[in-house]
Design an enzyme around this catalytic site. Structure first.
Site, PDB file in Angstrom:
ATOM      1  N   ILE A  36     -24.115  -6.368 -37.883  1.00 20.72           N
ATOM      2  CA  ILE A  36     -23.500  -7.097 -38.999  1.00 20.72           C
ATOM      3  C   ILE A  36     -24.232  -6.804 -40.311  1.00 20.72           C
ATOM      4  O   ILE A  36     -23.618  -6.532 -41.342  1.00 20.72           O
ATOM      5  CB  ILE A  36     -23.529  -8.628 -38.722  1.00 20.72           C
ATOM      6  N   ARG A 181     -17.540 -12.776 -38.626  1.00 23.26           N
ATOM      7  CA  ARG A 181     -16.458 -12.950 -37.651  1.00 23.26           C
ATOM      8  C   ARG A 181     -15.769 -11.628 -37.347  1.00 23.26           C
ATOM      9  O   ARG A 181     -14.605 -11.604 -36.942  1.00 23.26           O
ATOM     10  CB  ARG A 181     -15.424 -13.926 -38.200  1.00 23.26           C
ATOM     11  N   LYS A 233     -17.590 -21.149 -36.227  1.00 20.31           N
ATOM     12  CA  LYS A 233     -17.847 -19.877 -35.549  1.00 20.31           C
ATOM     13  C   LYS A 233     -17.956 -20.072 -34.029  1.00 20.31           C
ATOM     14  O   LYS A 233     -17.384 -19.323 -33.236  1.00 20.31           O
ATOM     15  CB  LYS A 233     -19.143 -19.277 -36.112  1.00 20.31           C
ATOM     16  N   HIS A 271       7.499 -16.352 -22.185  1.00 18.95           N
ATOM     17  CA  HIS A 271       7.749 -17.710 -22.693  1.00 18.95           C
ATOM     18  C   HIS A 271       7.288 -17.762 -24.157  1.00 18.95           C
ATOM     19  O   HIS A 271       6.207 -17.268 -24.478  1.00 18.95           O
ATOM     20  CB  HIS A 271       6.966 -18.723 -21.846  1.00 18.95           C
ATOM     21  N   GLY A 284     -18.370  -9.800 -21.652  1.00 15.78           N
ATOM     22  CA  GLY A 284     -19.660  -9.268 -22.109  1.00 15.78           C
ATOM     23  C   GLY A 284     -19.814  -9.335 -23.608  1.00 15.78           C
ATOM     24  O   GLY A 284     -19.027  -9.966 -24.306  1.00 15.78           O
ATOM     25  N   CYS A 287     -21.611 -12.057 -28.155  1.00 17.79           N
ATOM     26  CA  CYS A 287     -20.984 -13.160 -28.907  1.00 17.79           C
ATOM     27  C   CYS A 287     -20.292 -14.129 -27.965  1.00 17.79           C
ATOM     28  O   CYS A 287     -20.722 -15.258 -27.787  1.00 17.79           O
ATOM     29  CB  CYS A 287     -19.982 -12.592 -29.898  1.00 17.79           C
ATOM     30  N   ARG A 355     -24.488  -4.089 -24.228  1.00 19.80           N
ATOM     31  CA  ARG A 355     -25.168  -5.388 -24.200  1.00 19.80           C
ATOM     32  C   ARG A 355     -24.353  -6.420 -23.418  1.00 19.80           C
ATOM     33  O   ARG A 355     -23.172  -6.568 -23.633  1.00 19.80           O
ATOM     34  CB  ARG A 355     -25.420  -5.904 -25.624  1.00 19.80           C
TER      35      ARG A 355
HETATM   36  N1  SAJ Z   1     -12.046  -9.621 -22.805  1.00 20.36           N
HETATM   37  C1  SAJ Z   1     -11.289  -9.819 -21.649  1.00 20.36           C
HETATM   38  N2  SAJ Z   1      -9.963 -10.123 -21.764  1.00 20.36           N
HETATM   39  C2  SAJ Z   1      -9.351 -10.226 -22.982  1.00 20.36           C
HETATM   40  C3  SAJ Z   1     -10.123 -10.036 -24.158  1.00 20.36           C
HETATM   41  C4  SAJ Z   1     -11.464  -9.736 -24.030  1.00 20.36           C
HETATM   42  O1  SAJ Z   1     -11.810  -9.736 -20.528  1.00 20.36           O
HETATM   43  O2  SAJ Z   1      -8.129 -10.484 -23.003  1.00 20.36           O
HETATM   44  C5  SAJ Z   1     -13.486  -9.329 -22.697  1.00 20.36           C
HETATM   45  C6  SAJ Z   1     -13.902  -7.976 -23.287  1.00 20.36           C
HETATM   46  O3  SAJ Z   1     -13.717  -6.948 -22.354  1.00 20.36           O
HETATM   47  C7  SAJ Z   1     -15.367  -8.242 -23.603  1.00 20.36           C
HETATM   48  C8  SAJ Z   1     -15.374  -9.713 -24.007  1.00 20.36           C
HETATM   49  O4  SAJ Z   1     -14.181 -10.280 -23.485  1.00 20.36           O
HETATM   50  O5  SAJ Z   1     -16.172  -8.086 -22.456  1.00 20.36           O
HETATM   51  C9  SAJ Z   1     -15.456  -9.978 -25.514  1.00 20.36           C
HETATM   52  O6  SAJ Z   1     -14.635  -9.052 -26.209  1.00 20.36           O
HETATM   53  P1  SAJ Z   1     -13.724  -9.461 -27.453  1.00 20.36           P
HETATM   54  O7  SAJ Z   1     -13.011  -8.241 -27.862  1.00 20.36           O
HETATM   55  O8  SAJ Z   1     -12.892 -10.638 -27.114  1.00 20.36           O
HETATM   56  O9  SAJ Z   1     -14.740 -10.000 -28.546  1.00 20.36           O
HETATM   57  P2  SAJ Z   1     -16.099  -9.425 -29.220  1.00 20.36           P
HETATM   58  O10 SAJ Z   1     -17.251 -10.019 -28.474  1.00 20.36           O
HETATM   59  O11 SAJ Z   1     -16.070  -7.965 -29.415  1.00 20.36           O
HETATM   60  O12 SAJ Z   1     -15.971 -10.086 -30.688  1.00 20.36           O
HETATM   61  C10 SAJ Z   1     -15.825 -11.489 -30.803  1.00 20.36           C
HETATM   62  C11 SAJ Z   1     -14.673 -11.771 -31.803  1.00 20.36           C
HETATM   63  N3  SAJ Z   1     -14.345 -13.190 -31.734  1.00 20.36           N
HETATM   64  C12 SAJ Z   1     -13.075 -13.626 -31.528  1.00 20.36           C
HETATM   65  O13 SAJ Z   1     -12.149 -12.857 -31.347  1.00 20.36           O
HETATM   66  C13 SAJ Z   1     -12.858 -15.101 -31.555  1.00 20.36           C
HETATM   67  C14 SAJ Z   1     -15.095 -11.371 -33.201  1.00 20.36           C
HETATM   68  O14 SAJ Z   1     -14.113 -11.752 -34.141  1.00 20.36           O
HETATM   69  C15 SAJ Z   1     -16.443 -12.043 -33.557  1.00 20.36           C
HETATM   70  O15 SAJ Z   1     -16.874 -11.676 -34.866  1.00 20.36           O
HETATM   71  C16 SAJ Z   1     -17.466 -11.577 -32.559  1.00 20.36           C
HETATM   72  O16 SAJ Z   1     -17.047 -12.037 -31.257  1.00 20.36           O
HETATM   73  C17 SAJ Z   1     -18.819 -12.165 -32.948  1.00 20.36           C
HETATM   74  O17 SAJ Z   1     -19.629 -11.427 -33.528  1.00 20.36           O
HETATM   75  O18 SAJ Z   1     -19.036 -13.360 -32.732  1.00 20.36           O
END
Ligand code: SAJ
Length: 440
Positions: A36, A181, A233, A271, A284, A287, A355
């Site tokens: 960031i 974010r 957040k 739906h 993973g 965040c 990570r």
């Molecule tokens: N994942 C799933 N199924 C899904 C979506 C994600 O299994 O349908 C998994 C991904 O494979 C991964 C994990 O969830 O292992 C997280 O991935 P992600 O793409 O949902 O999120 P991050 O960690 O890359 O980023 C998040 C984001 N937060 C939200 O969408 C609410 C981002 O906007 C934040 O800035 C970031 O966390 C952060 O820095 O906090």
């Protein structure tokens, strides 16, 4: 070959490397040059602000000083090279006097609690340089109350300055919280386009912080108080964690009932008010797998759903391992030493970040069984990470098609774009465990 200008650089409307921001912040010091801090420093510098980026790691400082970057993030290399070359961004091991200080250091979770040591160290490092009129913004994900604590600590370190309190509307130093974010892989686009929430220690603090973020943010800037911004957040990431936990729980229920979860979700999402997320091998990254614990530790008796969602998502790698174990037992009926191919190690598709990756955890456990060979494919790395180098029965694939040929069991863990090229025919006769629904 002419360097193609990345789309997000256009989005910044970079002309000759910088575009003057026109606000009252001539110099900004960004503490922490990670996922960031570095993009934020580069984007501020691209607006003509003189930025000093500070990191405790000499290798990171040296690399950025050469105009290079230490993380994989689309377009960040090009923007950093430009702003370092034109002198707007300098990297340093120590903070310097500035008009604004942005703190973007890690806040890891240890034993279910936020470790705020890096924020404390960042505050101590900037304290000697503070002067009347300066702004301090904390961006690190933090439990509610952190910005107030930070202000109290700074008050003790600099008794000569007036810090904001509820009753002091015109302090010497303005302090605010503004959570990052942005989504890894889209950081430069989202830094500019996303809305920002700013929670100042007073209305004046919020207004001063808004001025800084206006210099590069085209999205809305929403002002509130510090604890609400801190909680906002955490709530966003917990919302996503709960949604993913629902999908992961459904996948485990469907496995038991012999129902194809991917078909089920596709149908249910027709739906108009249903939008189920995608199951996977677990959650993973630094965040979503971490932030909900900050809420749980702040309100353990109340945060029941949030805690349970974390537990469901944390249990998913174990479920996948049990599936692999069963497949190994099946193949052992005809092979003395089965080969398992794990596709992907990153925490999500198309990033190099390992990570808190459930895929790494799955690979580590599978390699410790010793009754099978494990081949790992990860297009973004050239050697296995240290925790996977302990066992001799695990190796990194050099060619994914050859690895598929060798394996009897193929496990899709991370649906990187490059795996789209795998031909379905190559999987014939293999036991396939598809945690991402690519072939299901
Ligand atoms: N994942 C799933 N199924 C899904 C979506 C994600 O299994 O349908 C998994 C991904 O494979 C991964 C994990 O969830 O292992 C997280 O991935 P992600 O793409 O949902 O999120 P991050 O960690 O890359 O980023 C998040 C984001 N937060 C939200 O969408 C609410 C981002 O906007 C934040 O800035 C970031 O966390 C952060 O820095 O906090």
């Amino acid at each position: 070959m002419a360097m193609e200008m990345p789309q997000s650089v256009y989005a910044l409307r970079l002309k000759n490397g910088t575009e003057m921001s026109g606000n009252s912040y001539g110099t900004v010091c960004v503490i922490g040059l990670g996922y960031i801090g570095l993009p934020t420093a580069a984007v501020l510098a691209s607006k003509g602000i003189s930025v000093v980026g500070v990191d405790i790691d000499p290798e990171i400082v040296a690399k950025i000083s050469r105009g290079e970057i230490h993380i994989v993030e689309p377009d960040l290399d090009a923007v950093t090279a430009i702003v370092v070359a034109n002198g707007r961004l300098r990297a340093s091991l120590k903070p310097e006097p500035a008009d604004a200080f942005v703190i973007a250091v890690p806040t890891p979770v240890r034993d279910g609690k936020a470790d705020m040591a890096y924020v404390g160290a960042a505050a101590a490092s900037i304290a000697p340089f503070l002067k009347r009129g300066d702004l301090i913004v904390l961006e690190s994900t933090s439990p509610p109350g952190t910005t107030a604590d930070l202000t109290r600590r700074l008050t003790e370190m600099r008794p000569d300055l007036r810090f904001p309190t509820e009753n002091d509307t015109a302090p010497d130093i303005n302090v605010a919280y503004c959570p990052e974010r942005v989504m890894p892989g889209r950081v430069l686009v989202e830094l500019v386009e996303n809305d920002r929430v700013i929670g100042g220690m007073s209305a004046q603090c919020s207004a001063r912080a808004e001025e800084l973020y206006r210099s590069f943010c085209k999205g809305g800037i929403l002002l509130t108080n510090a604890p609400t911004a801190e909680m906002c957040k955490l709530a966003e990431n917990s919302f996503r964690d709960v949604g993913i936990a629902f999908a992961n729980e459904l996948s485990m229920v469907c496995d038991k009932l012999g129902i194809n979860v991917w078909d089920l979700i596709r149908l249910a999402n027709h739906h108009p008010r249903v939008n189920i997320l995608q199951p996977g091998p677990g959650v993973g990254g630094h965040c979503i797998a971490v932030d909900p614990w900050f809420i749980v530790s702040a309100a353990p008796d109340e945060a029941i759903l949030i805690r349970t969602a974390r537990e469901v998502n944390d249990s998913k790698p174990g479920h996948v391992l049990a599936q692999i174990r069963a497949a190994v037992a099946e193949v052992k009926k005809s092979h003395s030493s089965p080969t398992v191919l794990l596709l992907g190690l990153a925490f999500k598709p198309d990033v190099d970040d390992l990570r808190e990756s459930p895929a790494v955890h799955i690979a580590e456990s599978a390699a410790s069984w010793h009754d099978c060979n494990v081949i790992v494919s990860e297009p973004h790395i050239t050697q296995l990470p240290p925790m996977l180098r302990k066992n001799s029965n695990i190796r990194l694939a050099t060619n994914v098609d050859e690895a598929i040929e060798l394996a009897q069991i193929v496990v899709m863990l991370v649906n990187h774009r490059s795996y789209n090229a795998i031909a379905a025919d190559n999987l014939k006769g293999k036991l396939v465990i598809d945690t991402r629904g690519v072939w299901s």
